[in-house]
Design a protein around this motif. Structure first.
Motif, mmCIF file in Angstrom:
data_model
loop_
_atom_site.group_PDB
_atom_site.id
_atom_site.type_symbol
_atom_site.label_atom_id
_atom_site.label_comp_id
_atom_site.label_asym_id
_atom_site.label_seq_id
_atom_site.Cartn_x
_atom_site.Cartn_y
_atom_site.Cartn_z
ATOM 1 N N GLU A 15 0.785 -1.092 0.112
ATOM 2 C CA GLU A 15 0.265 0.101 0.075
ATOM 3 C C GLU A 15 0.859 1.139 0.065
ATOM 4 O O GLU A 15 1.750 1.373 0.832
ATOM 5 C CB GLU A 15 -0.984 -0.074 1.117
ATOM 6 N N ILE A 16 0.837 2.218 -0.987
ATOM 7 C CA ILE A 16 1.555 3.338 -1.018
ATOM 8 C C ILE A 16 0.482 4.456 -1.105
ATOM 9 O O ILE A 16 -0.632 4.564 -1.796
ATOM 10 C CB ILE A 16 2.193 3.450 -2.536
ATOM 11 N N LYS A 37 -2.408 -8.099 -2.651
ATOM 12 C CA LYS A 37 -2.984 -7.090 -2.988
ATOM 13 C C LYS A 37 -2.056 -5.730 -3.213
ATOM 14 O O LYS A 37 -1.120 -5.574 -2.500
ATOM 15 C CB LYS A 37 -4.108 -6.562 -1.636
ATOM 16 N N ILE A 38 -2.485 -4.833 -4.067
ATOM 17 C CA ILE A 38 -1.380 -3.802 -4.456
ATOM 18 C C ILE A 38 -2.783 -2.340 -4.184
ATOM 19 O O ILE A 38 -3.698 -2.340 -5.079
ATOM 20 C CB ILE A 38 -0.882 -3.763 -5.707
ATOM 21 N N VAL A 39 -2.429 -1.562 -3.716
ATOM 22 C CA VAL A 39 -3.232 -0.138 -3.225
ATOM 23 C C VAL A 39 -2.194 1.006 -3.660
ATOM 24 O O VAL A 39 -1.071 0.800 -2.876
ATOM 25 C CB VAL A 39 -3.866 -0.302 -2.091
ATOM 26 N N ASP A 42 -3.864 8.295 -4.760
ATOM 27 C CA ASP A 42 -4.034 9.372 -5.795
ATOM 28 C C ASP A 42 -2.433 9.888 -5.966
ATOM 29 O O ASP A 42 -1.803 10.272 -4.867
ATOM 30 C CB ASP A 42 -4.865 10.570 -5.430
ATOM 31 N N ASN A 43 -2.350 10.466 -7.101
ATOM 32 C CA ASN A 43 -1.123 11.356 -7.320
ATOM 33 C C ASN A 43 0.066 10.716 -7.014
ATOM 34 O O ASN A 43 1.033 11.577 -6.564
ATOM 35 C CB ASN A 43 -1.169 12.902 -6.523
ATOM 36 N N SER A 44 0.526 9.522 -6.910
ATOM 37 C CA SER A 44 1.698 8.874 -6.898
ATOM 38 C C SER A 44 2.311 8.455 -8.137
ATOM 39 O O SER A 44 1.682 8.213 -9.113
ATOM 40 C CB SER A 44 1.579 7.549 -5.895
ATOM 41 N N PHE A 45 3.663 8.306 -8.251
ATOM 42 C CA PHE A 45 4.422 7.946 -9.277
ATOM 43 C C PHE A 45 3.946 8.957 -10.625
ATOM 44 O O PHE A 45 4.048 8.418 -11.602
ATOM 45 C CB PHE A 45 4.038 6.465 -9.732
ATOM 46 N N LEU A 68 -1.511 -12.647 -6.653
ATOM 47 C CA LEU A 68 -2.350 -11.315 -6.780
ATOM 48 C C LEU A 68 -3.587 -11.393 -7.219
ATOM 49 O O LEU A 68 -4.003 -12.042 -8.289
ATOM 50 C CB LEU A 68 -1.409 -10.265 -7.489
ATOM 51 N N LYS A 69 -4.645 -10.872 -6.349
ATOM 52 C CA LYS A 69 -6.063 -10.904 -6.631
ATOM 53 C C LYS A 69 -6.492 -9.508 -7.069
ATOM 54 O O LYS A 69 -7.655 -9.259 -7.758
ATOM 55 C CB LYS A 69 -6.805 -11.418 -5.278
ATOM 56 N N SER A 70 -5.806 -8.364 -6.384
ATOM 57 C CA SER A 70 -6.441 -6.985 -6.594
ATOM 58 C C SER A 70 -5.352 -6.037 -6.518
ATOM 59 O O SER A 70 -4.358 -5.990 -6.164
ATOM 60 C CB SER A 70 -7.108 -6.577 -5.276
#
Length: 123
Positions: A15-16, A37-39, A42-45, A68-70
């Motif tokens: 999560e970032i 899961k990867i979250v 907003d406005n990252s990278f 990885l599911k999501s």
């Protein structure tokens, strides 16, 4: 500058937060077999906060993540990425959410969208 996660084999969730990693040109996640899961908020990278851009040298890749599911990517994240966008060999992926419905987002606006091998969306 690259953001590469290939060695954290026990990582289950990434999560970032918002407004992170402005200078990244290459985003790569590979062979994280337990990641489910990867979250990315907003406005990252991106260097183009709340806007779009077109930098063909910036690339995005997630591959060989067997659990990885999501994947959730918030508005304007990766908004100036115009290079490759690849998802490869993610057999359990059930949810891919990029941006917001009925809202400007500009995520990967100039990228070619490529899904390859062992990606099956179930309804």
């Amino acid at each position: 500058f690259s953001f590469q996660l290939c060695q954290f084999h026990k990582l289950k969730c990434l999560e970032i937060g918002s407004n992170s990693f402005f200078a990244v040109r290459k985003f790569k996640i590979d062979r994280l077999r337990e990641l489910n899961k990867i979250v990315i908020r907003d406005n990252s990278f991106t260097q183009k906060r709340d806007d779009g851009g077109r930098d063909y040298s910036k690339s995005f890749s997630i591959s060989n993540c067997e659990s990885l599911k999501s994947i959730e990517i918030g508005r304007y994240s990766f908004s100036d990425f115009a290079g490759q966008f690849n998802l490869y060999n993610i057999p359990l992926l059930q949810s891919l959410r990029i941006g917001e419905v009925r809202e400007e987002s500009y995520n990967f606006f100039w990228c070619s969208f490529v899904l390859q091998g062992n990606i099956v969306f179930k309804t």
